[in-house]
Design an enzyme around this catalytic site. Structure first.
Site, mmCIF file in Angstrom:
data_model
loop_
_atom_site.group_PDB
_atom_site.id
_atom_site.type_symbol
_atom_site.label_atom_id
_atom_site.label_comp_id
_atom_site.label_asym_id
_atom_site.label_seq_id
_atom_site.Cartn_x
_atom_site.Cartn_y
_atom_site.Cartn_z
ATOM 1 C CG ASP A 266 -5.448 7.713 -22.698
ATOM 2 O OD1 ASP A 266 -6.888 7.478 -22.466
ATOM 3 O OD2 ASP A 266 -4.803 8.641 -22.482
ATOM 4 C CG ASP B 184 -2.203 -1.110 0.977
ATOM 5 O OD1 ASP B 184 -2.146 -1.470 -0.045
ATOM 6 O OD2 ASP B 184 -2.806 -1.095 2.021
ATOM 7 C CD GLU C 287 -10.091 7.934 -24.593
ATOM 8 O OE1 GLU C 287 -11.137 8.299 -23.629
ATOM 9 O OE2 GLU C 287 -8.977 8.111 -24.529
#
Length: 655
Positions: free
Chosen positions: A368, A163, A397
């Protein structure tokens, strides 16, 4: 493919000197070595490794090291030759070495010796690997697939130890170190292992492919959870896991019949990318002079942003000013716009994509912001990949609601300017919007279900409609449940329509449990909400069903039945589509292949209505038995059918 870009070092004059190697000078000790003999005195060499057996036998190495421009590289091997060496014009800390790897070269390691006039020799051992899979066996996604789009940071946190990692590559401090699930724009801790752990759930829903948003390092000061500000194109973000974790995800997914699609960004990188602190060329990024002029006080006010006029790619009347402003302007101040017209940048991006295909055994790439980079480069990029991997898939995209613009980017389009994108698939934002309009609008001659009818009529413009990707929603737009104003029945009708039309299907994680953004419609942080059950302390667990409402469980069951049926239906994958103009609030679409016919019926009537089936006589179903795909009930296709309530009915002859 325009070789002048992919192999730009062969055709474009740059600052540098060429060095060839005579195979007679080869020493046995300098031939390909075992892995245990690895040595390096160099800070960075990219790609970090390569493979033998490609159709294209060239390789360009980016070498980054203090004053490396003063060194001359040497390779003593009969099958590996240096064709050219180029130095950056903005920094003496780069060399670009163009290699040729002879056909039949064996996998292994070899040394690159760097010499200067001060007898300060440096050595780097480079590895060529054997390819695990032949080019033709990289099978991409297609109209038989249903793709699950995942925001990794928000899906599931299976490994809490990653994390808050302290460093990147053991040396560079991470700029964003905190986890805060109360902040929609902070990191929440989801990781690669969280996806891997829940592959059984994804498979049980009927999905056959996964598309995680970018997993590469985004070492930005804030808002880096989404992955689109990459600061190292060859590294998995340590907060998501390791390269080994990513490779395990790929392998375990494929073992379950799930394809892996990688989200890539050729248009821009993150401002904290390591090369932004020492740019190799004066044109490595677009509008670089403006950036370097204001670098001490860089902010949004001094950034020259893209004008976002994507139509300049097709507009025969466009000015160079507008066209350059679209492709060269920065998205935001924290995302430098890469200059793909620089041949070394172009080669770097192409090789990076190929490196990830081989390393992770990918089945596809989602690219992208497709209309923003240099469009000639994008044709070369896609062409290079598809030449090497003929059965691979790439989807670009193009966020446009104009079918003319969307169709322009698909391979085989009859473009007046002669442009060929080499791109197999584009994202169908136009059809996405038409379905929403159809269900939100009241029925009349030109509103309501006719929007689906006329939307599909635009398929005449597309080179291959079934190779386009349609979706109810994604990570950048309101959830479909929100778009449809919280109407569960309309949401089911929408999902069934997207699943039935001739397209590749993509759903966003959580669509199956009615995730929404009603509190702040359109807010990206809220759209990308944590998936319930992905964290140990979650009170609701959508993976097991614990704590879900009855509506959520019902939608989850609906999606599961829909996609699992779709998975085995050749008629939906490849069949002919025939539809009839909506009448009296009812729209009917047929998918037909050989002895299988699937019928989609959308009914917007709140009261019972009868549909005259004689109108559909040309389909040839009269007297045949069909099964309701959702309920399992059988019926005879005769003169009429009674629809008792608003909603979707899917019938099939495959009983």
């Amino acid at each position: 493919m325009k070789k002048k870009i992919y192999l730009g070092f062969l055709f474009i004059s740059v600052i540098g000197v060429s060095y060839g190697q005579d195979s007679a000078e080869t020493s046995e000790n300098d031939n390909l070595k075992s892995e245990s003999s690895f040595k390096t005195d160099i800070d960075l060499v990219e790609p970090p490794n390569w493979w033998v057996g490609f159709k294209d036998q060239t390789l360009q190495l980016l070498v980054k090291h203090q004053d490396i421009g003063n060194f001359i590289p040497q390779i003593n091997h009969p099958d590996i030759t240096i064709e050219k060496v180029s130095r950056g014009d903005n920094s003496n800390n780069y060399l670009f070495i163009d290699l040729r790897i002879a056909e039949g070269t064996s996998a292994g390691q070899f040394n690159i010796l760097f010499e200067n006039d001060k007898a300060q020799d440096l050595v780097h051992t480079y590895q060529l690997k054997s390819r695990a899979t032949s080019s033709k066996d990289y099978i991409g996604f297609n109209s038989s697939d249903a793709i699950y789009l995942i925001t990794p940071d928000r899906f599931a946190n299976a490994n809490t130890l990653n994390d808050i990692p302290i460093t990147v590559k053991g040396e560079q401090d991470l700029l964003e170190k905190t986890i805060d699930r109360t902040d929609d724009y902070a990191r929440h801790g989801g990781d690669i292992e969280g996806i891997t752990t829940h592959l059984d759930y994804i498979s049980s829903l009927g999905f056959t492919a996964i598309w995680p948003q970018p997993l590469l390092t985004n070492n930005m000061k804030s808002g880096s959870y989404h992955g689109y500000a990459v600061t190292d194109l060859y590294q998995i973000d340590p907060r998501f896991g390791t390269l080994d974790d990513y490779q395990k995800l790929s392998q375990k997914a494929q073992n379950k019949g799930i394809k892996l699609i990688m989200d890539q960004v050729a248009n821009h990188c993150g401002l904290e990318h390591w090369w932004m602190k020492d740019l190799p060329f004066t044109d490595w990024v677009n509008l670089q002079a403006n950036y370097e002029k204001h670098i001490a006080n860089w902010n949004n006010d001094v950034t020259i942003n893209s004008n976002h006029r994507r139509t300049t790619n097709q507009d025969r009347y466009t000015s160079k000013y507008d066209s350059d402003a679209n492709s060269q302007g920065w998205f935001v101040s924290t995302m430098p716009d890469l200059n793909q017209r620089n041949p070394f940048m172009a080669t770097y991006i192409i090789q990076n994509s190929i490196w990830w295909i081989e390393t992770a055994q990918l089945n596809g790439i989602r690219q992208d912001t497709y209309p923003y980079p240099d469009k000639d480069f994008m044709s070369d990029w896609a062409g290079a990949i598809m030449t090497e991997y003929p059965n691979f898939s790439i989807v670009g995209e193009e966020w446009s609601y104009n079918p003319l613009l969307i169709g322009y980017w698909q391979k085989g389009a009859n473009n007046k300017d002669g442009y060929d994108s080499n791109l197999k698939s584009t994202m169908d934002f136009a059809m996405q919007a038409k379905v929403v309009e159809a269900l939100n609008e009241d029925e009349s001659w030109d509103t309501g279900l006719v929007k689906i009818y006329e939307g599909l009529a635009n398929d005449f413009h597309y080179a291959s409609p079934k190779d386009m990707m349609v979706f109810p929603d994604n990570h950048d737009m309101s959830r479909i449940f929100t778009q449809l104003k919280g109407d569960v029945i309309n949401t089911k009708m929408a999902l069934a329509t997207y699943a039935m039309i001739p397209r590749i299907l993509q759903l966003y994680y959580g669509t199956e449990i009615l995730m929404n953004d009603f509190e702040k419609p359109g807010d990206h942080g809220l759209i990308r909400t944590d998936y319930p059950g992905g964290w140990q302390d979650d009170s609701v667990n959508a993976f097991t069903g614990e704590g879900l409402s009855s509506e959520q469980k019902d939608m989850q069951s609906f999606v599961k039945k829909l996609l699992n049926y779709r998975k085995g239906s050749k008629a939906i994958h490849e069949g002919k589509a025939i539809h009839f103009a909506p009448s009296n609030g009812v729209y009917v679409l047929f998918r037909v292949k050989e002895d299988e016919t699937v019928v989609l019926i959308l009914n917007k009537n709140d009261t019972p209505t009868s549909v005259d089936l004689k109108r559909f006589a040309e389909i040839g179903l009269n007297g045949k038995s069909l099964q309701n795909m959702m309920t399992g009930d059988n019926l005879q296709w005769n003169d009429s059918i009674k629809l008792n309530k608003k909603g979707v009915v899917i019938l099939t002859t495959k009983i």
